[in-house]
Design an enzyme around this catalytic site. Sequence first.
Site, short mmCIF file in Angstrom:
data_model
loop_
_atom_site.label_atom_id
_atom_site.label_comp_id
_atom_site.label_asym_id
_atom_site.label_seq_id
_atom_site.Cartn_x
_atom_site.Cartn_y
_atom_site.Cartn_z
N HIS A 66 6.16 3.79 12.89
CA HIS A 66 6.27 3.79 11.43
C HIS A 66 7.33 4.83 11.04
O HIS A 66 7.12 6.02 11.23
CB HIS A 66 4.89 4.16 10.85
CG HIS A 66 4.84 4.37 9.37
ND1 HIS A 66 4.15 3.54 8.53
CD2 HIS A 66 5.37 5.34 8.57
CE1 HIS A 66 4.25 3.98 7.28
NE2 HIS A 66 4.99 5.07 7.27
N HIS B 149 10.45 6.36 8.31
CA HIS B 149 11.08 6.45 6.99
C HIS B 149 12.58 6.61 7.21
O HIS B 149 13.01 7.15 8.23
CB HIS B 149 10.52 7.65 6.21
CG HIS B 149 9.16 7.37 5.65
ND1 HIS B 149 8.89 7.43 4.31
CD2 HIS B 149 8.00 7.00 6.26
CE1 HIS B 149 7.61 7.13 4.10
NE2 HIS B 149 7.05 6.87 5.27
N ASN C 100 10.27 4.28 3.13
CA ASN C 100 10.02 3.62 4.41
C ASN C 100 11.24 2.81 4.83
O ASN C 100 12.04 2.42 3.99
CB ASN C 100 8.84 2.65 4.27
CG ASN C 100 7.52 3.37 4.05
OD1 ASN C 100 7.29 3.96 3.01
ND2 ASN C 100 6.65 3.33 5.04
N ARG D 97 0.83 -1.20 0.00
CA ARG D 97 0.00 0.00 0.00
C ARG D 97 0.87 1.26 0.00
O ARG D 97 0.94 1.99 -0.97
CB ARG D 97 -0.94 -0.02 1.23
CG ARG D 97 -2.13 0.92 1.11
CD ARG D 97 -1.82 2.38 1.41
NE ARG D 97 -1.29 2.57 2.78
CZ ARG D 97 -0.84 3.73 3.21
NH1 ARG D 97 -0.83 4.80 2.41
NH2 ARG D 97 -0.35 3.85 4.43
N ASP D 98 1.59 1.50 1.09
CA ASP D 98 2.37 2.73 1.22
C ASP D 98 3.49 2.77 0.18
O ASP D 98 3.87 3.84 -0.30
CB ASP D 98 2.96 2.78 2.65
CG ASP D 98 3.38 4.16 3.08
OD1 ASP D 98 3.18 5.12 2.32
OD2 ASP D 98 3.93 4.28 4.18
N CYS E 108 8.76 9.93 0.01
CA CYS E 108 8.59 11.12 0.81
C CYS E 108 8.52 12.23 -0.23
O CYS E 108 9.55 12.64 -0.76
CB CYS E 108 9.79 11.24 1.73
SG CYS E 108 9.90 12.80 2.55
#
Lengths: 334, 334
Positions: free
Chosen positions: B222, B224, B264, B30-31, B255
């Site tokens: 979470h 990055h 991530n 997803r991300d 990002c």
Amino acid sequence: MSDANDTNDTNDSIWQGAGRRIHIQEVGLRDGLQMEAAFVPTADKIALADALSEAGLAKIEVTSFVSPSAIPVLRDAEIVMREIARRPGVVYTALVPNVRGAERAIEARTDELNLVMSASATHNLANLRMTQAQSFAALAQVIATAQAAGVPVNVSLSCVFGCPMEGDIAQHAVFDWVQRFVDLGVQGLTLCDTTGMAYPTQVRALAAAARQRWPRIAFTLHFHNTRGMGLANVLAGIAAGVDRFDTSLGGMGGCPYAPGASGNVCSEEIVHALALMGYDTGVDLDRLVAAAARLPALIGHAPPGQIVQAGRRLDLHPVPPDFEATRARALARA
Amino acid sequence: MSDANDTNDTNDSIWQGAGRRIHIQEVGLRDGLQMEAAFVPTADKIALADALSEAGLAKIEVTSFVSPSAIPVLRDAEIVMREIARRPGVVYTALVPNVRGAERAIEARTDELNLVMSASATHNLANLRMTQAQSFAALAQVIATAQAAGVPVNVSLSCVFGCPMEGDIAQHAVFDWVQRFVDLGVQGLTLCDTTGMAYPTQVRALAAAARQRWPRIAFTLHFHNTRGMGLANVLAGIAAGVDRFDTSLGGMGGCPYAPGASGNVCSEEIVHALALMGYDTGVDLDRLVAAAARLPALIGHAPPGQIVQAGRRLDLHPVPPDFEATRARALARA
């Protein structure tokens, strides 16, 4: 120890720098540039060294006094070492492979000689084309030369945390070499993770054992970020009481055994992180980042370091151009 | 605390995993994929999700039930969620922006709904085009929908560790939103470092405070890797007692405010490091690396993760072809 609720305050010592001094030792001009295809013009090398001096790095490995035919991109070692501006308090070191190199380095007023051999017999032979016994004998001569001239010596031991051909190196084998160099009277030893095999648990244990056994030796830790563990390994080293770390501007430097992977831990990433954590690196991050920003023009490509690309954490960005219109539409719905 | 000799054993708890369970929650599908230009074919998404299930990840964010026109590369949300092979014990979650998305997700048998709003007013407006009050009101409806269907809810709060436009977000502002969602009965909250601004000292303090205040909430962190602090932040979270981390296969994800910077934290890098440190992630690293190795063919470029490129630390390399000749020459000199 495995209790998820074990958050006692003594664990905070690593997370709270509390002004503790950490010495950042720049290796980009040597360990970094020697991996680059392009010859960086001598004047640019000197300007970069001077920018690093002004940024406040504790030690700068300026060049390598190897045979110019062996590493042509560092063929200007003498002139670079002679012409840099010496900032008081900064140690200007250089890699030296043999007595001839030591004589050249001493003649060029190098503050400290950095000697290299590998804790891995296979890596030593592949990389230096000598057995470990031959390397040690040659370095013993270099050390005698340095001592006769009153110049301090640091020995960088490669593959301390693993050899890409042999695998793990036993701690006693590493420590036997450390002891032999300590017996010769060297001032410092660098435990090098030459190809990025170190991991934090190992770093914490090995560095603590070394410091306990040789409390008067200045130990440096040298990491590569090959597998993304660079900063975590630095923190593990700090947890073990080490306060000297090799880093490379832009994260230059490579790992011939891992093409495409990151190189040395990146100076500006490590300084950025440690400063946020409250450690005193003595480094002016603005100047360091400005120096790193020069690299693409000098080496012909962007190095892996991420601070130049992403900015420091509080280098803020403007809102998007449509922000006020978005806000007006949102408020109109309310 | 600032004593260089402070190497007391209690500090070892973070460096010795000692079998402690850490839940790795995969967000790459997803991300990660939502940041990619290419549409990954539906069958390939399903095969990748199945590979991740077989690798032993604790939770997999499978897709996003947003409007297909908003994120066209995830327009196949229903079919992916319906056709993946469900491995017992794995939580299959999906991002849901509104009641319509919740209904679609629940209909597709999603195990958990993941809701998003930002701790930064500016970021919420720029990213979600709503005020925070509007987002909260909308998510309260989603939560009611989920609760009526008996489906657990996790809320991911963006920009908890800083906003790229506002800068630092006060902890009390973050915690006010956490409390409001806790009051609505959510099961989990993810504290998101949306653009890589978190640093270990901050993570350690904020995560410990959150766990202390809400001991029954499942907190996820979470991160990055935008500025090279990804693994160090994970370790700081573990030091604070957190045992759930979002990671992304190959380090996919981005990002938008830091073009060219890493995305991530990388699933296989984090699993590789934590396994070496003695933590139990439950993940089969071989299978995970094999899944990551498929990504370049699926997304058209190499993601930033370094394990696929460099191998695991003990993936050894052969000696150079001239090694035996080098050895023979060296021994002949002895």
